[in-house]
Design a protein around this motif. Sequence first.
Motif, PDB file in Angstrom:
ATOM      1  N   GLU A 142       0.620  -0.920   0.397  1.00  0.00           N
ATOM      2  CA  GLU A 142       0.239   0.763   0.563  1.00  0.00           C
ATOM      3  C   GLU A 142       0.778   1.410  -0.126  1.00  0.00           C
ATOM      4  O   GLU A 142       0.325   2.911   0.403  1.00  0.00           O
ATOM      5  CB  GLU A 142      -0.853  -0.038   1.169  1.00  0.00           C
TER       6      GLU A 142
ATOM      7  N   SER B 299      -4.452  -2.875   5.394  1.00  0.00           N
ATOM      8  CA  SER B 299      -5.117  -2.587   4.686  1.00  0.00           C
ATOM      9  C   SER B 299      -6.054  -4.332   4.734  1.00  0.00           C
ATOM     10  O   SER B 299      -4.714  -4.815   4.465  1.00  0.00           O
ATOM     11  CB  SER B 299      -5.931  -1.740   3.809  1.00  0.00           C
TER      12      SER B 299
ATOM     13  N   LYS C 100     -10.376  -8.639   1.088  1.00  0.00           N
ATOM     14  CA  LYS C 100     -11.846  -8.531   1.075  1.00  0.00           C
ATOM     15  C   LYS C 100     -12.297  -8.638  -0.602  1.00  0.00           C
ATOM     16  O   LYS C 100     -13.518  -8.363  -1.034  1.00  0.00           O
ATOM     17  CB  LYS C 100     -12.312  -6.868   1.564  1.00  0.00           C
TER      18      LYS C 100
ATOM     19  N   GLN D 255      -9.585   1.866  10.049  1.00  0.00           N
ATOM     20  CA  GLN D 255      -9.979   1.916   9.017  1.00  0.00           C
ATOM     21  C   GLN D 255     -11.960   0.879   9.029  1.00  0.00           C
ATOM     22  O   GLN D 255     -12.392   0.186   9.334  1.00  0.00           O
ATOM     23  CB  GLN D 255      -9.427   1.463   7.956  1.00  0.00           C
TER      24      GLN D 255
ATOM     25  N   ASP E 239     -13.582  -0.456   6.607  1.00  0.00           N
ATOM     26  CA  ASP E 239     -13.345  -0.863   5.057  1.00  0.00           C
ATOM     27  C   ASP E 239     -14.518  -1.994   4.645  1.00  0.00           C
ATOM     28  O   ASP E 239     -15.213  -2.237   5.621  1.00  0.00           O
ATOM     29  CB  ASP E 239     -11.782  -1.626   5.616  1.00  0.00           C
TER      30      ASP E 239
ATOM     31  N   HIS F  31      -2.728   4.792  -5.738  1.00  0.00           N
ATOM     32  CA  HIS F  31      -4.119   4.200  -4.526  1.00  0.00           C
ATOM     33  C   HIS F  31      -3.229   2.436  -4.556  1.00  0.00           C
ATOM     34  O   HIS F  31      -2.832   2.680  -3.512  1.00  0.00           O
ATOM     35  CB  HIS F  31      -5.112   4.327  -5.445  1.00  0.00           C
ATOM     36  N   HIS F  32      -2.939   2.264  -5.263  1.00  0.00           N
ATOM     37  CA  HIS F  32      -2.910   0.366  -5.354  1.00  0.00           C
ATOM     38  C   HIS F  32      -2.799   0.179  -6.496  1.00  0.00           C
ATOM     39  O   HIS F  32      -3.291   0.060  -7.093  1.00  0.00           O
ATOM     40  CB  HIS F  32      -3.327  -0.154  -3.824  1.00  0.00           C
TER      41      HIS F  32
ATOM     42  N   GLY G 214     -10.668   6.321   0.676  1.00  0.00           N
ATOM     43  CA  GLY G 214     -10.214   6.464  -0.436  1.00  0.00           C
ATOM     44  C   GLY G 214     -10.385   4.893  -1.279  1.00  0.00           C
ATOM     45  O   GLY G 214     -10.646   4.295  -0.157  1.00  0.00           O
ATOM     46  N   GLY G 215     -11.085   4.813  -2.079  1.00  0.00           N
ATOM     47  CA  GLY G 215     -10.879   3.711  -2.854  1.00  0.00           C
ATOM     48  C   GLY G 215     -10.637   3.526  -4.227  1.00  0.00           C
ATOM     49  O   GLY G 215     -10.477   4.424  -4.971  1.00  0.00           O
ATOM     50  N   SER G 216     -11.809   2.072  -4.711  1.00  0.00           N
ATOM     51  CA  SER G 216     -11.655   2.071  -6.058  1.00  0.00           C
ATOM     52  C   SER G 216     -12.207   1.482  -6.365  1.00  0.00           C
ATOM     53  O   SER G 216     -12.443   0.100  -5.985  1.00  0.00           O
ATOM     54  CB  SER G 216     -10.192   1.952  -6.646  1.00  0.00           C
TER      55      SER G 216
ATOM     56  N   ARG H 163     -11.743  -2.641  -8.925  1.00  0.00           N
ATOM     57  CA  ARG H 163     -10.518  -2.917  -9.124  1.00  0.00           C
ATOM     58  C   ARG H 163     -10.841  -3.670 -10.117  1.00  0.00           C
ATOM     59  O   ARG H 163     -11.641  -3.652 -11.403  1.00  0.00           O
ATOM     60  CB  ARG H 163     -10.647  -4.195  -7.947  1.00  0.00           C
TER      61      ARG H 163
ATOM     62  N   GLY I 109     -14.514  -0.988  -3.837  1.00  0.00           N
ATOM     63  CA  GLY I 109     -14.671  -0.525  -2.177  1.00  0.00           C
ATOM     64  C   GLY I 109     -13.982   0.716  -1.637  1.00  0.00           C
ATOM     65  O   GLY I 109     -13.469   1.899  -2.798  1.00  0.00           O
ATOM     66  N   ILE I 110     -13.995   0.900  -0.464  1.00  0.00           N
ATOM     67  CA  ILE I 110     -13.328   2.014  -0.214  1.00  0.00           C
ATOM     68  C   ILE I 110     -13.494   1.527   1.143  1.00  0.00           C
ATOM     69  O   ILE I 110     -13.526   0.470   1.699  1.00  0.00           O
ATOM     70  CB  ILE I 110     -14.259   3.352   0.355  1.00  0.00           C
ATOM     71  N   ALA I 111     -12.196   2.128   1.851  1.00  0.00           N
ATOM     72  CA  ALA I 111     -11.703   2.623   2.920  1.00  0.00           C
ATOM     73  C   ALA I 111     -11.172   3.830   3.393  1.00  0.00           C
ATOM     74  O   ALA I 111     -11.392   4.533   3.772  1.00  0.00           O
ATOM     75  CB  ALA I 111     -10.630   2.261   3.219  1.00  0.00           C
TER      76      ALA I 111
HETATM   77  N1  ASP Z   1      -7.173  -0.224   0.518  1.00  0.00           N
HETATM   78  C1  ASP Z   1      -7.406   0.941   0.973  1.00  0.00           C
HETATM   79  C2  ASP Z   1      -5.991   1.582   1.658  1.00  0.00           C
HETATM   80  O1  ASP Z   1      -6.326   1.290   2.461  1.00  0.00           O
HETATM   81  C3  ASP Z   1      -8.776   1.329   0.640  1.00  0.00           C
HETATM   82  C4  ASP Z   1      -9.663   0.919  -0.533  1.00  0.00           C
HETATM   83  O2  ASP Z   1      -8.658   0.712  -1.302  1.00  0.00           O
HETATM   84  O3  ASP Z   1     -10.382   0.451  -0.523  1.00  0.00           O
HETATM   85  O4  ASP Z   1      -6.485   3.315   1.372  1.00  0.00           O
END
Ligand code: ASP
Length: 588
Positions: free
Chosen positions: A173, A195, A200, A233, A235, A445-446, A486-488, A490, A531-533
């Motif tokens: 991350e 995370s 998830k 978070q 999550d 983001h990731h 934030g999230g995205s 996937r 998703g989002i956290a």
């Molecule tokens: N895992 C991401 C974070 O911790 C959040 C996500 O993309 O749902 O920022």
Amino acid sequence: MYRTHNCGDLRLSDVGTEVILSGWNQISRDLGGMTFIDLRDRYGITQLVFNIEEDKELCEKARKIGREFVLRAKGIVRERSNKNPNRSTGEIEIEVKTLEILNASKVPPFTIDEDTDGGDELRMKYRYLDIRRAPVRDNLIFRSKLALETRKFLSDHQFIEVETPNLIKSTPEGARDFVVPSRMNPGQFYALPQSPQTFKQILMVAGMDRYFQIVKCFRDEDLRADRQPEFTQIDCEMAFVTRDDVLATFEGLTKHLFKHTLNVDLPVFPVMSYDDAMEKYGSDKPDTRFGMEFISMNEFTQNKGFNVFDSAELVVGIVAKGIAPTYSNKDLNDLTEWVKRPQIGAKGLVYVRYNEDGTIKSTVGKFFSDEDLLDWGKRMGAEKGDIIFALSGETDKTRKQLNELRLEMGRKMGLMDPKVFNPLWVVDFPLLEWDEENNRFHAMHHPFTAPKKEDEARMLGGDFETMKALRADAYDLVINGVEIGGGSIRIHDRALQSKNFDLLGFTKEEAEAQFGFLLGAFEYGAPPHGGIAFGFDRLCAVLNGVNSIRDFIAFPKNNQGRDMMIDAPSPIAELQLKELALNVTVKN
Ligand code: ASP
């Protein structure tokens, strides 16, 4: 029986009742014939009275009771002659008949009251005393309520809470992992999750459809007021959703939380693209409680003979309304020094002051005529009484500097009303960030974030410049300039995920070793998902208009990452090290 009521319960309607209360001695006052004790528990404070004429022995006992002694008192509720409107129990007091000391207390190292004389480190060392203070206690109660409301809302929207493991393999991350050596597998390590990201997503492949977890995450980063090595978070992950489904759901959650904790109705959340945010505010988390938006000045300031502007990629300014009469030359010099500090790094500050008498004063008066400067004013909406501030240079750097200046002016001009909450979705972030120094891409983001649908094909087949321009289907929630979460959407397709790993510099073997399980899962019917956290500690802080998340964590760590109360981290015994196959020499 320890108590019939708590210390926040009793009212005028209880007068005449015999009650038993237990709690701590907040303070006692001896007024000769009368002794008073403020008895405190989590719920409030109730005044106990002892009258020397009625019971000399009891009164003398009460006089000797020190701060924070634990007491049990039995007596009769009576109306107070001297009422305290600031306290829920302020209309009554207890005429005490029997008093029992349940436990004594040493004199506490700081005052246990609304305000305290204890410094941060001392308060953390004696956190159990600090938590007795109303503001800290209230923060923890608030946090509990926020968690409860989160669970209510999400559970009403078909989310189920699933626990994911804490001993995992590292997920990249972007921060450093905390690692845990494995005794049973010498030389091998678990990582604590930054995370539950991959889990998830796996739950979506597993058909859970809607997942959430209020979960601890661990990141070994340098600490600041708004960062802790372990934090919480909210999550979430959802299957069969587009970006707008996720935004609508979590806009709903945010509104629910504001309504049910603060009774605040939030407006519809505006959506702004990353590019717009950078252009208008120089930040991907703009504080939109006030305007003062950036105005590009290249067109009307360049090629007029002022070399600093002519050689700049960007000339950009803001208008501070109505401050000219109150801003002295010294104030402006101070501000210039402020932007020149290494933390901001501007080379200088150009300003144009439009005085109320019609005169104009500017740092660039030598290069630009009054007519020019009037024209700037017209184009930028600056009138008599206003000041334009401008910076110039390389685009990204200049925007960052002007963002700092804009926020500073917002603070100075009192434009950040703590009672106002301005939520904002920032969307369409770049997918990849080019790292000049290391000659490689990083995921903004990731690595599991999908490109926008229209960019998918270009991602699979494009050149280097195309990759730089790819947009992610990613989003951040920002409130009052703070990134709440934030999230995205996937990637759920193996080929696209492999391509992303490839762009991020993983060899096939590395990707397989690290994420084989996820790539494998993608081959067994992975649904589209996203998703989002939300940063839970940060959300608590923002709702309460404060910056420090520590205030909302029961047992926080200090800036060196130490728990001052239990004194951790700490060395471990040689034997333990040996068992863990760790070759470390311990210095004690
Ligand atoms: N895992 C991401 C974070 O911790 C959040 C996500 O993309 O749902 O920022």
